[in-house]
Write a protein that holds these residues in place. Structure first.
Motif, mmCIF file in Angstrom:
data_model
loop_
_atom_site.group_PDB
_atom_site.id
_atom_site.type_symbol
_atom_site.label_atom_id
_atom_site.label_comp_id
_atom_site.label_asym_id
_atom_site.label_seq_id
_atom_site.Cartn_x
_atom_site.Cartn_y
_atom_site.Cartn_z
ATOM 1 N N MET A 19 -12.197 96.157 -44.256
ATOM 2 C CA MET A 19 -12.476 95.343 -43.291
ATOM 3 C C MET A 19 -13.762 94.136 -43.906
ATOM 4 S SD MET A 19 -12.365 95.073 -39.609
ATOM 5 C CE MET A 19 -11.147 93.743 -39.541
ATOM 6 N N LYS A 20 -13.325 92.771 -43.651
ATOM 7 C CA LYS A 20 -14.438 91.846 -43.972
ATOM 8 C C LYS A 20 -15.642 91.796 -42.763
ATOM 9 C CE LYS A 20 -13.332 87.518 -43.675
ATOM 10 N NZ LYS A 20 -12.670 86.486 -43.882
ATOM 11 N N CYS A 21 -16.749 91.728 -43.212
ATOM 12 C CA CYS A 21 -17.905 91.795 -42.223
ATOM 13 C C CYS A 21 -17.764 90.188 -41.561
ATOM 14 C CB CYS A 21 -19.155 91.837 -42.839
ATOM 15 S SG CYS A 21 -20.584 91.478 -42.005
ATOM 16 N N PRO A 22 -17.993 90.334 -40.387
ATOM 17 C CA PRO A 22 -17.758 89.095 -39.250
ATOM 18 C C PRO A 22 -19.213 88.324 -39.525
ATOM 19 C CG PRO A 22 -18.288 90.724 -38.034
ATOM 20 C CD PRO A 22 -17.881 91.545 -39.192
ATOM 21 N N PHE A 23 -20.247 88.777 -40.236
ATOM 22 C CA PHE A 23 -21.436 87.961 -40.212
ATOM 23 C C PHE A 23 -21.652 87.430 -41.603
ATOM 24 C CE2 PHE A 23 -22.081 91.634 -37.244
ATOM 25 C CZ PHE A 23 -22.185 91.016 -36.051
ATOM 26 N N CYS A 24 -21.575 88.118 -42.653
ATOM 27 C CA CYS A 24 -21.691 87.628 -43.946
ATOM 28 C C CYS A 24 -20.293 87.549 -44.633
ATOM 29 C CB CYS A 24 -22.577 88.413 -44.617
ATOM 30 S SG CYS A 24 -22.041 89.877 -45.097
ATOM 31 N N ASN A 25 -19.347 87.820 -44.347
ATOM 32 C CA ASN A 25 -17.744 87.676 -45.029
ATOM 33 C C ASN A 25 -17.876 88.680 -46.200
ATOM 34 O OD1 ASN A 25 -16.780 85.914 -43.125
ATOM 35 N ND2 ASN A 25 -17.660 84.354 -43.997
ATOM 36 N N ALA A 26 -18.694 89.597 -46.296
ATOM 37 C CA ALA A 26 -18.700 90.551 -47.468
ATOM 38 C C ALA A 26 -17.401 91.533 -47.455
ATOM 39 C CB ALA A 26 -20.039 91.390 -47.312
ATOM 40 N N PRO A 27 -16.822 91.628 -48.308
ATOM 41 C CA PRO A 27 -15.390 92.248 -47.953
ATOM 42 C C PRO A 27 -15.644 94.009 -48.146
ATOM 43 C CG PRO A 27 -15.971 91.971 -50.402
ATOM 44 C CD PRO A 27 -16.814 91.181 -49.843
ATOM 45 N N ARG A 71 -16.972 101.915 -35.274
ATOM 46 C CA ARG A 71 -18.082 101.357 -35.527
ATOM 47 C C ARG A 71 -18.340 101.235 -36.933
ATOM 48 N NH1 ARG A 71 -20.864 98.100 -33.029
ATOM 49 N NH2 ARG A 71 -22.864 98.718 -33.932
ATOM 50 N N ARG A 72 -18.534 99.849 -37.438
ATOM 51 C CA ARG A 72 -18.779 99.786 -38.893
ATOM 52 C C ARG A 72 -19.893 99.209 -39.240
ATOM 53 N NH1 ARG A 72 -13.470 99.487 -41.432
ATOM 54 N NH2 ARG A 72 -11.761 99.910 -39.993
ATOM 55 N N ARG A 73 -20.157 99.529 -40.354
ATOM 56 C CA ARG A 73 -21.509 98.882 -41.000
ATOM 57 C C ARG A 73 -21.226 98.045 -42.519
ATOM 58 N NH1 ARG A 73 -24.917 100.630 -44.929
ATOM 59 N NH2 ARG A 73 -24.084 102.739 -44.847
ATOM 60 N N CYS A 74 -21.856 96.832 -42.416
ATOM 61 C CA CYS A 74 -21.578 96.052 -43.839
ATOM 62 C C CYS A 74 -22.554 96.787 -44.827
ATOM 63 C CB CYS A 74 -22.129 94.541 -43.350
ATOM 64 S SG CYS A 74 -21.796 93.657 -44.778
ATOM 65 N N LEU A 75 -21.791 96.621 -46.058
ATOM 66 C CA LEU A 75 -22.765 97.450 -47.116
ATOM 67 C C LEU A 75 -23.651 96.398 -47.510
ATOM 68 C CD1 LEU A 75 -20.037 99.608 -48.756
ATOM 69 C CD2 LEU A 75 -21.620 100.232 -47.171
ATOM 70 N N SER A 76 -23.339 94.851 -47.306
ATOM 71 C CA SER A 76 -24.157 93.911 -47.806
ATOM 72 C C SER A 76 -25.374 93.522 -46.836
ATOM 73 C CB SER A 76 -23.557 92.733 -47.888
ATOM 74 O OG SER A 76 -22.473 92.742 -49.223
ATOM 75 N N CYS A 77 -24.826 93.072 -45.519
ATOM 76 C CA CYS A 77 -25.976 92.595 -44.703
ATOM 77 C C CYS A 77 -26.435 93.755 -43.806
ATOM 78 C CB CYS A 77 -25.696 91.392 -43.855
ATOM 79 S SG CYS A 77 -24.484 91.546 -42.800
ATOM 80 N N GLU A 78 -25.750 95.021 -44.012
ATOM 81 C CA GLU A 78 -26.240 95.969 -43.026
ATOM 82 C C GLU A 78 -26.046 95.979 -41.528
ATOM 83 O OE1 GLU A 78 -27.858 99.033 -44.322
ATOM 84 O OE2 GLU A 78 -27.188 98.275 -46.290
ATOM 85 N N LYS A 79 -25.409 95.090 -41.230
ATOM 86 C CA LYS A 79 -25.284 94.704 -39.691
ATOM 87 C C LYS A 79 -24.123 95.556 -39.440
ATOM 88 C CE LYS A 79 -26.977 90.183 -39.150
ATOM 89 N NZ LYS A 79 -26.886 88.900 -38.621
#
Length: 164
Positions: free
Chosen positions: A1-9, A28-36
């Motif tokens: 799932m792509k992050c809605p904040f930084c578009n990281a894959p 609940r998901r966490r982005c591995l790039s921006c941590e949001k």
């Protein structure tokens, strides 16, 4: 799932919960790039066919419209809500099993008439009279004959002899 904040894959699932009805999964998901963190919802997508009307227009299948038609035909008839819900469910199951994207309204009407014939003969004749747009009494009589049980031919009573 792509992050809605930084578009990281790359994202990871932190928590998964199922709603009370069991038909929606909340993650609940966490982005591995921006941590949001963010929430996603999953539900099964069930697509019923569009109904192609006689004039060629297309409308989405409506369970509510189907139920309203059945209840109108069944007005003041002794049929339980459970029976009507069962008929609606059977029609929807048939539509899903067909796997078609479109369905002629005539075919849907025939499905409704088959279910009404099982539920209540009077409701069947009511629906048929509107659906088939009877032009004369003969057409109406034919619909009534369809649902009238044929009585078996009774044997002739035995002849009485004159000697008795």
């Amino acid at each position: 799932m792509k992050c809605p904040f930084c578009n990281a894959p790359d994202t990871t699932v932190v928590d998964t919960r199922i709603n009370d009805d069991g038909d929606i999964v909340r993650r609940r998901r966490r982005c591995l790039s921006c941590e949001k963190r963010f929430t996603t919802y999953e539900r099964a997508e069930i697509r019923l066919p569009q109904v192609v009307k006689k004039n060629g227009s297309r409308v989405d299948f409506s369970r509510e419209k189907l139920a309203a038609s059945l209840w109108l035909a069944l007005r003041k008839r002794p049929v339980s809500t459970e029976s009507v819900e069962g008929a609606i469910a059977r029609i929807e199951e048939k539509l899903l099993a067909l796997g078609e994207r479109e369905m002629p309204s005539e075919k849907l009407g025939e499905m409704v008439m088959r279910e009404l014939k099982k539920l209540d003969k009077i409701a069947y004749v009511r629906f048929a009279s509107v659906y088939r747009n009877f032009e004369d009494v003969d057409e109406f009589s034919h619909a009534v004959r369809e649902v009238t049980p044929r009585s078996p031919v009774s044997p002739k009573p035995p002849r009485r002899s004159r000697d008795a």
